[in-house]
Write a protein that holds these residues in place. Structure first.
Motif, PDB file in Angstrom:
ATOM      1  N   ASP A  47      11.222  -2.682 -27.706  1.00  0.00           N
ATOM      2  CA  ASP A  47      10.053  -1.822 -27.874  1.00  0.00           C
ATOM      3  C   ASP A  47      10.572  -0.393 -27.947  1.00  0.00           C
ATOM      4  O   ASP A  47      11.139   0.126 -26.984  1.00  0.00           O
ATOM      5  N   TYR A  93       4.836   1.222 -23.414  1.00  0.00           N
ATOM      6  CA  TYR A  93       5.446  -0.094 -23.234  1.00  0.00           C
ATOM      7  C   TYR A  93       4.843  -0.802 -22.030  1.00  0.00           C
ATOM      8  O   TYR A  93       4.516  -1.994 -22.082  1.00  0.00           O
ATOM      9  N   HIS A 137       3.150  -5.338 -23.813  1.00  0.00           N
ATOM     10  CA  HIS A 137       4.339  -5.752 -24.538  1.00  0.00           C
ATOM     11  C   HIS A 137       4.531  -7.259 -24.397  1.00  0.00           C
ATOM     12  O   HIS A 137       4.030  -7.862 -23.449  1.00  0.00           O
ATOM     13  N   ALA A 187      10.200  -8.577 -24.270  1.00  0.00           N
ATOM     14  CA  ALA A 187      10.503  -7.271 -24.853  1.00  0.00           C
ATOM     15  C   ALA A 187      11.202  -6.383 -23.833  1.00  0.00           C
ATOM     16  O   ALA A 187      10.859  -6.373 -22.651  1.00  0.00           O
ATOM     17  N   SER A 225      12.322  -2.369 -23.016  1.00  0.00           N
ATOM     18  CA  SER A 225      12.021  -0.986 -23.364  1.00  0.00           C
ATOM     19  C   SER A 225      13.299  -0.254 -23.767  1.00  0.00           C
ATOM     20  O   SER A 225      14.240  -0.132 -22.973  1.00  0.00           O
ATOM     21  N   TYR A 243      10.152  -3.193 -32.651  1.00  0.00           N
ATOM     22  CA  TYR A 243       8.738  -3.023 -32.994  1.00  0.00           C
ATOM     23  C   TYR A 243       8.189  -1.753 -32.373  1.00  0.00           C
ATOM     24  O   TYR A 243       8.789  -1.144 -31.484  1.00  0.00           O
ATOM     25  N   ASP A 244       7.018  -1.354 -32.883  1.00  0.00           N
ATOM     26  CA  ASP A 244       6.209  -0.300 -32.274  1.00  0.00           C
ATOM     27  C   ASP A 244       4.754  -0.744 -32.380  1.00  0.00           C
ATOM     28  O   ASP A 244       4.478  -1.916 -32.659  1.00  0.00           O
ATOM     29  N   ASP A 245       3.843   0.192 -32.165  1.00  0.00           N
ATOM     30  CA  ASP A 245       2.422  -0.133 -32.284  1.00  0.00           C
ATOM     31  C   ASP A 245       1.767   0.801 -33.290  1.00  0.00           C
ATOM     32  O   ASP A 245       0.681   1.326 -33.063  1.00  0.00           O
ATOM     33  N   LEU A 285       3.103  -4.653 -32.596  1.00  0.00           N
ATOM     34  CA  LEU A 285       2.532  -5.230 -31.384  1.00  0.00           C
ATOM     35  C   LEU A 285       1.186  -5.894 -31.658  1.00  0.00           C
ATOM     36  O   LEU A 285       0.884  -6.950 -31.097  1.00  0.00           O
ATOM     37  N   VAL A 333       0.374 -10.606 -24.271  1.00  0.00           N
ATOM     38  CA  VAL A 333       1.019  -9.324 -24.001  1.00  0.00           C
ATOM     39  C   VAL A 333       0.807  -9.000 -22.529  1.00  0.00           C
ATOM     40  O   VAL A 333      -0.217  -9.358 -21.942  1.00  0.00           O
TER      41      VAL A 333
END
Length: 529
Positions: free
Chosen positions: A24, A31, A35, A39, A41, A65-67, A94, A103
């Motif tokens: 992440d 995070y 997550h 995952a 950080s 990944y990101d959001d 995400l 998550v």
């Protein structure tokens, strides 16, 4: 263009036990809000500084990944530039993952969820804070063993507590409670380390009654009881008789769990295969013992914390772990938990490896920068008006002490902040200087800042520590923020100023983790009865 992988295919890696690291790239704050289970950080700006330790094999599969922030493609490129050959972006980020898998909030979630599973299966004994308090007030034959890190223990502890980090419990308990009639109470700040520590002693079949302080210092505080601050009592080195009893107990339990024990030749075979399978070599003794000497290639990972926060040392789910100690106890007990957590874990037989008498100190990397890329602390001190300083430290470190007038910058958002109107105004006619605690993080991000800036950008040689060593005064009063910091998740179980609602919410969250694990279906845990 980056290569993409779907959430369904990523989850297939975990179900099949194949190696993969999932990163992440946001700050720790977002995070911790949501997550996937496995995952790790790794904020975008910290890639060059941290990824080598987390993923030592350059051919290991990596997914980022990101959001929706736009970090993933940039992060994939930075990781590939370091020589990693198998890097993909999680398709849809995400949000896409959340449509097919659970998550989780908080940090170190796999270990915390596993702790809850252990308690539910093993019925780990515990007592609520009011009962523990009553026992401590009326019973003299009691020992209270605090299983957290020493730094956490000194911040706050319950009465009569002494520091015995979780990986040390079985190793030291026979001297701390020599009479089988002594009640042993294990506590931490919340639940996990209390559960794992108590169950470790139960698994080792010590003759004493052992109980956890239910919900740790959070439970103690929520019950209206006072914690003590500044306690310094630490468990002493165990006697030879205590060590012998601990070795026998640890060997019995490790054999039951199925922990493989290898010699030096066995370790050599794993090292020879490390270009095909990711390998981590971890010294589970205390940090002080590691600093005094350890075998080449082994990093400090105290056993209790390694079980509590495996993701702080290992990012590749499916990697191999090799544990080292000098006593035949701590590595076996730590490995027994890691095996149940689903890690392929080996223990090097005590005495099989020689330790360096005086390991070389860690060298701060400059990432290939030359003399013209740096500003000396003496120059900054002599001509401060020529420069504007952007500090990439984590916000708690910045608050604790920063160069007077320095602005705190977000690492992942550094490019946007350097290019922003505020930064352009600050840097007009001046050189922008990046700093971080030791200068390494700043050096790693110089190219990012230069690509976004319109003027000269350099790195403070040696970072904030070198500035202070050169006589510069650090400021802890006046802070300057380029944006609202979200780089740190405020843990409700650390410190003494947590709101009651946050502490209760944390306990409520932990108690539902077993159900969330069951719904997710990709943990791979197996608790040995």
């Amino acid at each position: 263009m980056p290569r993409f992988i779907s959430a369904e295919n990523l989850r297939r890696f975990w179900r099949e036990g194949r190696e993969v690291a999932l990163f992440d790239l946001r700050e720790e704050g977002p995070y911790a809000e949501a997550h996937p289970l496995w995952a790790v950080s790794l904020p975008l700006s910290e890639i060059e500084v941290r990824i080598e330790a987390l993923v030592p094999r350059r051919s290991a599969p990596i997914v980022v990944y990101d959001d929706g922030e736009g970090f993933a493609a940039a992060g994939a490129a930075r990781i590939a530039a370091l020589g990693y050959a198998d890097v993909a972006v999680l398709e849809g980020g995400l949000a896409a993952y959340a449509r097919v898998g659970e998550v989780y909030r908080d940090v170190n979630v796999p270990s915390k969820a596993f702790g809850e599973l252990v308690e539910s299966i093993r019925h780990t004994p515990s007592l609520p804070a009011p009962e523990i308090k009553a026992i401590l007030e009326r019973e003299p034959n009691v020992v209270v063993l605090d299983s957290r890190r020493y730094e956490e223990f000194t911040t706050m502890a319950i009465p009569r507590g002494q520091s015995v980090p979780g990986g040390e419990l079985v190793y030291r308990v026979h001297d701390l409670a020599p009479s089988p009639d002594t009640l042993v109470i294990v506590n931490c700040a919340g639940r996990t380390r209390s559960i794992i520590g108590t169950q470790s002693l139960v698994n080792a079949c010590i003759p004493n009654r052992v109980v956890a302080l239910r919900n740790g210092t959070i439970g103690w505080t929520l019950a209206g009881l006072e914690v003590e601050t500044g306690r310094t009592l630490r468990a002493p080195e165990p006697s030879e008789a205590g060590k012998a009893r601990a070795r026998a107990a640890a060997a019995r339990w490790a054999d039951k769990v199925g922990v493989p024990v290898i010699d030096a030749a066995g370790l050599d075979r794993l090292i020879a295969d490390s270009d095909r399978r990711t390998l981590h070599r971890l010294d589970v003794r205390t940090p002080e013992e590691h600093a005094a000497g350890h075998p080449e290639g082994f990093v400090s990972a105290p056993g209790g914390q390694l079980v509590q926060a495996t993701d702080e040392w290992v990012a590749v789910r499916g990697a191999r772990l090799v544990l080292y100690d000098t006593d035949g106890v701590r590595a076996r007990m730590t490995a027994s938990w890691l095996v149940q957590l689903g890690w392929e874990t080996y223990v090097v037989e005590a005495g099989a490896l020689a330790a360096d008498a005086r390991p070389a100190p860690r060298k701060v990397r400059d990432f290939g920068l030359g003399p013209d890329d740096f500003v000396a602390p003496a120059t900054l001190l002599a001509e401060p008006s020529r420069f504007v300083v952007f500090d990439l430290a984590r916000s708690p470190a910045y608050r604790k002490g920063h160069i007077r007038g320095a602005w705190h910058a977000s690492g992942p958002r550094l490019a946007d902040q350097v290019a922003g109107e505020q930064a352009r105004g600050l840097a007009a006619g001046r050189t922008l200087v990046l700093t971080s605690p030791d200068g390494e993080l700043a050096a790693a991000n110089l190219a990012v800042a230069r690509a976004a800036a319109s003027g000269d950008v350099r790195v403070l040689a040696g970072g904030t520590a070198a500035y202070a060593a050169a006589g510069g005064r650090l400021d802890s009063q006046e802070a300057h923020w380029l944006g609202v910091p979200d780089d740190i998740y405020k843990r409700p179980y650390e410190g003494t100023d947590n709101p009651r609602a946050a502490m209760q919410g944390y306990i409520d969250w932990e108690l539902q983790l077993v159900a969330q694990l069951a719904n997710d279906g990709i943990a791979g845990f197996h608790v040995v009865r």
